[in-house]
Motif scaffolding. Structure first.
Motif, short mmCIF file in Angstrom:
data_model
loop_
_atom_site.label_atom_id
_atom_site.label_comp_id
_atom_site.label_asym_id
_atom_site.label_seq_id
_atom_site.Cartn_x
_atom_site.Cartn_y
_atom_site.Cartn_z
N ALA A 188 0.83 -1.21 0.00
CA ALA A 188 0.00 0.00 0.00
C ALA A 188 0.86 1.26 0.00
N LEU A 189 1.89 1.27 0.84
CA LEU A 189 2.77 2.44 0.90
C LEU A 189 3.59 2.59 -0.38
N LYS A 190 3.97 1.46 -0.97
CA LYS A 190 4.71 1.52 -2.23
C LYS A 190 3.85 2.17 -3.31
N GLU A 191 2.59 1.73 -3.38
CA GLU A 191 1.67 2.31 -4.38
C GLU A 191 1.47 3.80 -4.13
N LEU A 192 1.25 4.13 -2.86
CA LEU A 192 1.00 5.53 -2.50
C LEU A 192 2.21 6.41 -2.84
N ALA A 193 3.41 5.92 -2.47
CA ALA A 193 4.64 6.70 -2.73
C ALA A 193 4.88 6.86 -4.23
N THR A 194 4.59 5.80 -5.00
CA THR A 194 4.81 5.84 -6.46
C THR A 194 3.87 6.83 -7.12
N TYR A 240 9.61 2.93 2.47
CA TYR A 240 8.45 3.64 1.89
C TYR A 240 7.94 4.72 2.82
N MET A 241 8.10 4.50 4.12
CA MET A 241 7.77 5.57 5.08
C MET A 241 8.67 6.79 4.83
N GLU A 242 9.95 6.52 4.68
CA GLU A 242 10.90 7.62 4.43
C GLU A 242 10.61 8.30 3.10
N GLU A 243 10.16 7.51 2.12
CA GLU A 243 9.84 8.09 0.82
C GLU A 243 8.65 9.05 0.94
N LEU A 244 7.64 8.63 1.70
CA LEU A 244 6.48 9.50 1.91
C LEU A 244 6.88 10.75 2.69
N ARG A 245 7.72 10.59 3.69
CA ARG A 245 8.20 11.74 4.46
C ARG A 245 8.95 12.71 3.54
N ALA A 246 9.74 12.15 2.64
CA ALA A 246 10.50 13.00 1.71
C ALA A 246 9.56 13.77 0.78
N HIS A 247 8.49 13.09 0.33
CA HIS A 247 7.51 13.78 -0.53
C HIS A 247 6.88 14.95 0.21
N LYS A 279 -2.71 22.44 10.29
CA LYS A 279 -1.43 21.72 10.47
C LYS A 279 -0.76 21.43 9.14
N MET A 280 -1.56 21.26 8.10
CA MET A 280 -1.00 21.02 6.76
C MET A 280 -0.31 22.28 6.20
N VAL A 281 -0.61 23.42 6.82
CA VAL A 281 -0.01 24.68 6.35
C VAL A 281 1.25 25.03 7.14
N ASP A 282 1.21 24.88 8.46
CA ASP A 282 2.34 25.38 9.26
C ASP A 282 3.06 24.33 10.11
N SER A 283 2.55 23.10 10.13
CA SER A 283 3.16 22.12 11.07
C SER A 283 3.45 20.79 10.41
N LEU A 284 3.90 20.81 9.18
CA LEU A 284 4.15 19.54 8.48
C LEU A 284 5.26 18.72 9.15
N VAL A 285 6.32 19.41 9.58
CA VAL A 285 7.43 18.70 10.24
C VAL A 285 6.95 18.05 11.53
N GLU A 286 6.17 18.83 12.33
CA GLU A 286 5.63 18.30 13.59
C GLU A 286 4.69 17.11 13.33
N ASN A 335 22.61 5.96 -3.85
CA ASN A 335 22.34 7.14 -4.68
C ASN A 335 21.01 7.82 -4.33
N TYR A 336 20.29 7.25 -3.34
CA TYR A 336 18.92 7.71 -3.06
C TYR A 336 18.87 9.16 -2.60
N VAL A 337 19.79 9.52 -1.70
CA VAL A 337 19.84 10.92 -1.24
C VAL A 337 21.26 11.45 -1.44
N PRO A 338 21.39 12.71 -1.89
CA PRO A 338 22.75 13.26 -2.06
C PRO A 338 23.46 13.43 -0.72
#
Length: 1139
Positions: A355-361, A417-424, A530-537, A697-700
């Motif tokens: 599910a996370l793979k599909e969502l991230a893709t 895939y969690m990290e991929e979603l976080r990166a997105h 929260k989607m506007v000012d607290s994404l990191v939190e 090579n995933y992250v510089p």
């Protein structure tokens, strides 16, 4: 209060809950660290780690006495036992103050919590997680934090010793106990069995707590579903309903959708233990309780401290009358949990991976969907985090024989895939801001305004807050996002929390229980803010995995190793270093001392993971290189002999008695596949490498505790080290047997290696040219950056100590016709074939490998050997100085010269040493010619410019300037009239005791010595000239090069005329050689003609002498006859051999 009504605003429930929850986590951190410190003291054999008064055998009885009598200690009547502590009292006060006052802080925290819980009961607060989410969540969090804190406190073994010792030291120092000690001591005693005490304590809070817990009946069962139910509901899928893909993900209980399942289970388990009476009266409560007990066997108290649910609950309920049924429920649930929970969670993880793979893709392809489907992202992160923590906790506390359900080799994929979603979310934060700013201003503000307008009753305070919400949202615009304005809705969220508290108390004018739609709408709005000012939190709240830090580091490292071992999972290995970026989020400002420990741990783990990944990649690359080197080795010319032999035999159709040898496979056969399913070892290596390189090579780069790590640099560094070792290893140098790989074979292997390394750029964005430059340039030096020998030093040593030494010993000769050194037939066969190491192709290969720098080092080493021979020659000249001085002026007096010649000593030694010098110079000329050929291919324009520069030096140019030009030319492999390397080597020999005039005289006499010694060569049987090799088997043809080069170098150093000195040499030499024409002794003159040819060679080799000059000294007819004689002799020798 004066009117007899509790004003909600005066109670500040929202503020107190917020502060106490934060302080509770801080207190938990401090108490946890004290407990862990106690375990360190216990496990550590180092006495320095533990305070002396807790280790000292003499003080052991005093400490035991204090613990036994705790909390009361009669210091007056027990002087003997406690007297020994007197000396340590100041040290005790100093070292235990931090621990003691932490316990005091816990007591104060307990007082504040009890006070707040009483206030909440008095206010008869309404709790419903789906309506007043923040109030209910914070209330339940506080209850669980309080329970957890008291439980962990009771697990600190040294608590009584610490508190008792500190109080004793305080009393001895100040004459009285610490003022907090009586209450603190009593609290420690009361909470020996914390849950039992808390059950009594929570009797009056049962109504509020049970109401809050029962409100989870709409949320918890929906979250605690099986993987099949999730699959059937197409949970988290964006593409299951394409028509609704752009519709915003909506729910009446937005914050509940990503609420941690782990947190809910803690609320339910601890909550119903504390208000257990409701389990007998409310079916919903019992249902929640059973469901939670069936899902886990243990709960996380804090970090790696766990609570074994079933045993603890059973021990508590067994002493309560009428609870047999509950005890049976607990036992049944335990069996259910042991038999089914593991497999259920395993299937959940399996579903979440896909599910996370599909969502991230999908989100990677269409990041705009992060706007409407943000809820799905945070749900996915929360679900995955819960499953990972569940696995971690249970794998460390297995209560079942079969462990298969607790070993997940694919856990790295889920974390990835969690990290991929976080990166997105981090990358496309502005996209989400844009969407939700418009949502808040264009929809939420309008709907909320309508709801407020429709309220039948709205007191002034509530009305002001509501209006401020609407105004805040209405004023938002997309331009603020475009301008990069920083948003901050924390005030608005706190106001909503306050409003929940005002409207949730009994007798509130505006009761939220009657206006649930308002509560649900506001919860949705809060999520949107929260989607506007607290994404990191939000990312920390839903996907923080800092629990892996020091708390489950063994499991963490084991997971990483499993991930690397499984090729299909190695592409996800980067998630482990990425997790190290989470670690600092588990620290708390109330416990700053652990920041450095956790920070250092995160750095060391991140470094270790990246290093291991790079090592694994390096090993795979090395294996591929080895395979490729083997394949390229098959193409070497030496392997074609067998194939040619087989082809010849086939043509001649030779009949053999035995069955013919099987036909040898030709290179390239390995590339022919019969079908696509055939997988070679090389295929497997390439697949594994591509997977691992994807991860590298995933992250510089990634930032961990203010340090930046660059994964690619780890790989580059390891490749440099391995490439260096491989190049040196491929020389196959054996010091004992003096064996070494042929330069051409090494070059083939190095090129194959480099081809593989170049292909790495297809997988990873690294500059492989930099690796080549760093490694290959180091190989052109004597030692590399680590002080290890390089191929330059190995080959230089081998050519000097093995090949050229055997030339000196007469086993090898230099064949000018072949431009190579060749083995001579001797009794003791050499272990190597000199021609295979010194022909033009091998020397070119050597030049390719060593480059101009390496060849310069080789030249310098050769010159050092020449300079040592010249030094010996000068000694011989000094020994014969008087005789040579006379001979120099008497060359026209044959009888006198003959008499003087007999007085000379070490004539053979002079010629032998000059021959050695000639051999070395011949080898150097081969190396220089090869270098010139190589450079002409690589840098033709530069080489032609240098050559042009050299050829057009005016004769009147200053010698220093000319030498600089020669040095440049020599570095490019061009031959020079005067060898600059030889000049440098010989000029370093100047002796302090000898004047320059004397040095010059010795140089002149050296040339005289060589000239008058030449006739002796005619008597040597090996001095015969061979037209086939264009030289002599004893290498005397090398004298031509030695005489010219040595003369040019010596007279450049001593500022003499090279031309004049060589004319003098020619006069002496021709005079001496003409004399042997008159000799009658056949033994003395056996190879007279062969020696005559030396004069011609010397003139041909010299840029300073001409044939006209030779003609004036030595009749050309003699040379012509000499050539005729040696060629005739050669033909007759061949005929004899043929017969």
């Amino acid at each position: 209060m004066s009117r007899g009504v509790i004003q909600p605003s005066q109670q500040k429930l929202a503020e107190k809950l917020t502060i106490l929850n934060d302080r509770g986590i801080g207190m938990l951190t401090r108490v946890y660290n004290i407990k862990k410190q106690g375990q360190v003291w216990k496990a550590c054999g180092d006495p320095k780690a533990k305070p002396s008064y807790l280790v000292d055998k003499n003080l052991e009885s005093a400490v035991k006495f204090i613990v036994r009598k705790f909390p009361a200690v009669e210091t007056r009547n027990n002087n003997q036992q406690l007297a020994q502590l007197q000396k340590e009292k100041s040290e005790i006060l100093k070292n235990l103050a931090l621990y003691y006052f932490t316990f005091v802080d816990v007591m104060e925290f307990k007082d504040h919590v009890c006070e707040l819980l009483n206030t909440i009961d008095a206010c008869q607060v309404f709790f419903d997680i789906t309506v007043n989410f923040d109030l209910t969540k914070n209330y339940l969090d506080l209850v669980v934090t309080y329970t957890t804190l008291m439980t962990i406190l009771s697990r600190i073994e040294e608590r009584k010793a610490i508190i008792g010792l500190y109080n004793y030291a305080h009393e001895m120092t100040h004459g009285a106990s610490d003022r907090e000690y009586p209450r603190l001591g009593q609290m420690i005693v009361d909470y020996e069995n914390p849950l039992k005490k808390l059950m009594e304590e929570f009797v009056p809070h049962g109504k509020s707590l049970s109401d809050a817990l029962i409100s989870l009946q709409m949320v918890y069962p929906r979250r605690n579903l099986s993987a099949d139910q999730w699959r059937n509901a197409q949970l988290l899928s964006l593409i299951s309903a394409p028509s609704t893909m752009l519709n915003p993900a909506q729910s009446d209980t937005m914050p509940c959708e990503y609420l941690s399942l782990d947190a809910m289970e803690k609320w339910i388990v601890f909550g119903f233990i504390l208000c257990h009476a409701v389990l007998n009266s409310d079916a919903a409560a019992l249902s929640l309780w059973k469901l939670a007990l069936q899902s886990s066997t243990c709960l996380c108290l804090f970090r790696d401290e766990v609570f074994h649910i079933h045993k603890a609950a059973e021990d508590l309920f067994v002493n309560i009358r009428g609870y047999n049924k509950r005890i049976n429920d607990i036992r049944e649930c335990k069996e259910q949990a042991l038999s089914h929970a593991g497999s259920m969670h395993r299937e959940r993880r399996k579903f979440l991976r896909s599910a996370l793979k599909e969502l991230a893709t999908v989100l990677a392809d269409q990041p705009g969907l992060l706007g409407p489907k943000a809820l799905f992202v945070f749900m996915a992160l929360s679900f995955a985090r819960d499953e990972i923590i569940w696995l971690l906790r249970h794998a460390d506390n297995i209560q079942k024989k079969s462990t298969d359900d607790f070993i997940d080799k694919h856990i790295a994929e889920l974390i990835f895939y969690m990290e991929e979603l976080r990166a997105h979310v981090r990358k496309y934060g502005p996209v989400m801001q844009r969407y939700y700013v418009q949502y808040l201003s264009g929809f939420d503000a309008v709907v909320l305004n309508e709801l407020v307008q429709n309220l039948s009753v709205c007191p002034e305070d509530e009305s002001i807050i509501m209006s401020s919400f609407v105004n805040t949202m209405t004023s938002l615009s997309v331009k603020q996002v475009e301008d990069g304005e920083v948003f901050d809705f924390r005030g608005m969220r706190l106001d909503w929390f306050r409003l929940q508290a005002y409207t949730s108390v009994s007798k509130a004018s505006l009761g939220i229980a009657d206006h649930k739609e308002l509560g649900k709408m506001m919860n949705t709005i809060i999520f949107h803010t929260k989607m506007v000012d607290s994404l990191v939190e939000m990312l920390v709240e839903t996907s923080d995995l800092s629990i892996f830090c020091s708390f489950y580091s063994r499991a963490f490292e084991k997971m990483f190793q499993q991930c690397l071992e499984l090729p299909s999972q190695s592409r996800h290995s980067i998630c482990f270093p990425l997790l190290c970026t989470h670690f600092m989020s588990c620290t708390h400002e109330l416990c700053p001392e652990e920041r450095h420990h956790i920070g250092d741990r995160s750095l060391s783990l991140c470094n270790m993971f990246l290093d291991e990944m790079a090592k694994q990649a390096r090993n795979l690359i090395t294996d591929i290189c080895t395979e490729q080197c083997t394949l390229s080795d098959q193409l070497l010319p030496k392997h074609c002999a067998k194939t040619i032999s087989q082809a010849v035999n086939k043509k001649s159709k030779k009949a053999t008695g035995k069955k013919g040898e099987p036909e040898r496979e030709k290179p390239g056969v390995e590339s022919m596949r019969k079908n696509r399913l055939l997988v070679t070892n090389l295929d497997k290596l390439h697949t594994a490498l591509s997977e691992l390189c994807f991860s590298i090579n995933y992250v510089p780069n990634l930032a961990v505790w203010e340090h930046t790590f660059t994964p690619r640099e780890y790989l580059t560094s390891h490749l440099e080290i391995r490439f260096t070792k491989s190049i040196v290893g491929m020389t196959m140098y054996n010091q004992a047997t003096q064996e070494i790989a042929k330069p051409s074979e090494l070059l083939t292997s190095v090129r194959a290696y480099m081809t593989v390394l170049q292909s790495i750029e297809n997988y990873v964005t690294i500059d492989i040219t930099r690796v080549f430059n760093n490694v290959l340039l180091q190989q052109t030096q004597h030692l590399d950056s680590h002080g290890e020998p390089t191929i330059t030093s190995l080959y230089t040593n081998w050519y000097l100590e093995t090949l050229l030494r055997q030339v000196s010993n007469g086993h090898i000769a230099y064949f000018p016709a072949m431009k190579a050194f060749v083995n001579l037939p001797t009794e003791n066969e050499l272990t190597f074939n000199a021609e295979e190491y010194s022909d033009i192709s091998e020397m070119r290969s050597l030049s390719e490998l060593l480059g101009p720098y390496g060849m310069k080092f080789l030249s310098e080493s050769l010159m050092w050997h020449i300079s040592s021979q010249v030094a010996e020659l000068k000694k011989l000249v000094v020994e014969n100085m008087e005789v040579l001085t006379q001979m120099r002026t008497s060359f026209d007096k044959p009888e006198h010269m003959a008499a003087l010649f007999k007085k000379l000593t070490s004539v053979d030694s002079v010629l032998k040493r000059m021959t050695i010098i000639g051999v070395i110079l011949s080898f150097r000329s081969l190396a220089q010619e090869a270098l010139r050929d190589v450079l002409s291919c690589h840098i033709p324009f530069l080489v032609s410019s240098v050559e042009d520069f050299k050829d057009h030096i005016p004769r009147e140019t200053d010698m220093k300037v000319a030498m600089n030009v020669y040095e440049l030319s020599s570095a490019a492999g061009l031959p020079c009239e005067i060898d600059p390397a030889l000049v440098v080597a010989l000029s370093s020999q100047k002796s302090e005791n000898i004047s320059p005039e004397e040095e010059y005289k010795i140089a002149c006499l050296l040339m005289v010595f060589v000239a008058v010694s030449l006739p002796t060569l005619a008597s040597n049987v090996m001095s015969q000239y061979s037209p086939a090799i264009e030289g002599h088997c004893n290498n005397i043809h090398c004298l031509a090069k030695a005489i010219n080069q040595i003369a040019a170098a010596l007279f450049t150093i001593h500022k003499g005329s090279i031309e004049d000195r060589l004319k003098e040499f020619l006069a002496l030499a021709s005079s001496s050689l003409l004399k042997i024409g008159q000799e009658t002794d056949k033994m003395t003159t056996r190879n007279r003609e062969s020696v005559y040819l030396l004069l011609d060679m010397i003139v041909q080799e010299s840029p300073f002498l001409t044939m006209d000059l030779l003609e004036s000294c030595f009749p050309y007819v003699l040379l012509r006859n000499a050539y005729h004689a040696v060629y005739k002799q050669s033909i007759s020798a061949k005929r004899v051999d043929a017969h």
